[in-house]
Design a protein around this motif. Structure first.
Motif, PDB file in Angstrom:
ATOM      1  N   LEU A  34      -6.888   2.825  -3.442  1.00  0.00           N
ATOM      2  CA  LEU A  34      -5.773   2.708  -4.382  1.00  0.00           C
ATOM      3  C   LEU A  34      -6.198   2.002  -5.661  1.00  0.00           C
ATOM      4  O   LEU A  34      -5.756   2.363  -6.756  1.00  0.00           O
TER       5      LEU A  34
ATOM      6  N   VAL B  13      -2.583   7.213   3.133  1.00  0.00           N
ATOM      7  CA  VAL B  13      -2.446   5.797   2.792  1.00  0.00           C
ATOM      8  C   VAL B  13      -1.000   5.340   2.990  1.00  0.00           C
ATOM      9  O   VAL B  13      -0.758   4.227   3.468  1.00  0.00           O
TER      10      VAL B  13
ATOM     11  N   ALA C 122       0.860   3.909  -3.105  1.00  0.00           N
ATOM     12  CA  ALA C 122       0.457   5.294  -2.862  1.00  0.00           C
ATOM     13  C   ALA C 122       1.590   6.262  -3.201  1.00  0.00           C
ATOM     14  O   ALA C 122       1.342   7.337  -3.761  1.00  0.00           O
TER      15      ALA C 122
ATOM     16  N   GLN D 175       0.826  -1.207   0.000  1.00  0.00           N
ATOM     17  CA  GLN D 175       0.000   0.000   0.000  1.00  0.00           C
ATOM     18  C   GLN D 175       0.861   1.259   0.000  1.00  0.00           C
ATOM     19  O   GLN D 175       0.581   2.209  -0.740  1.00  0.00           O
TER      20      GLN D 175
ATOM     21  N   LEU E 275      -3.402  10.282  -0.366  1.00  0.00           N
ATOM     22  CA  LEU E 275      -2.281   9.389  -0.677  1.00  0.00           C
ATOM     23  C   LEU E 275      -1.232   9.387   0.431  1.00  0.00           C
ATOM     24  O   LEU E 275      -0.664   8.341   0.756  1.00  0.00           O
TER      25      LEU E 275
ATOM     26  N   PRO F 180      -8.108   1.373   2.386  1.00  0.00           N
ATOM     27  CA  PRO F 180      -7.081   2.020   1.555  1.00  0.00           C
ATOM     28  C   PRO F 180      -6.796   1.241   0.273  1.00  0.00           C
ATOM     29  O   PRO F 180      -6.500   1.843  -0.759  1.00  0.00           O
TER      30      PRO F 180
END
Length: 136
Positions: free
Chosen positions: A123, A84, A54, A50, A81, A119
């Motif tokens: 994404l 995240v 991001a 993640q 972002l 998240p």
């Protein structure tokens, strides 16, 4: 250093696949509910993934679609972002924290793993729109 990174590709112990590259993230998350070692792997891999996704989107993909309507939405793209990325780092840290006392901290790890779906959906939506924009 480069050879060490290639050596990790498909490593079963790290949860990066079964040697043939057949990794299924959803199945890993379901199995993580029953096995503490898989929970640690799913948390760490999910958090790092993640954070990396991001960061990539923040650095190399400009906002599109809804985020271009006004300045507030434009800046919220980057704020989300960054959030995240921070959540991904925190998720990877929770994986390390859970691995210290896996039986006692399993509940916390499962909670973070379940929350990490949000998240990932964000994404996937942002990344999917970027892919659709390149196909036009």
């Amino acid at each position: 250093m480069g050879n060490a990174l290639f050596g990790l590709h498909g490593d079963v112990e790290l949860g990066l696949g079964d040697g043939d590259g057949n990794a299924n993230a959803a199945a890993e998350m379901v199995e993580a509910a029953h096995d503490v070692t898989k929970l640690r792997r799913a948390l760490f891999a999910g958090g790092v993934g993640q954070a990396a996704a991001a960061l990539y989107l923040a650095l190399f993909r400009p906002p599109a679609g809804l985020f271009l309507l006004n300045n507030l939405l434009f800046y919220s793209y980057y704020v989300l972002l960054v959030v995240v990325v921070l959540f991904g780092v925190a998720e990877a840290w929770v994986a390390l924290w859970v691995s210290n006392q896996p039986r006692r901290r399993r509940g916390t790890g499962m909670t973070v793993l379940c929350i990490s779906v949000l998240p990932m959906l964000f994404l996937a939506g942002i990344g999917g729109s970027a892919v659709l924009n390149t196909l036009k």
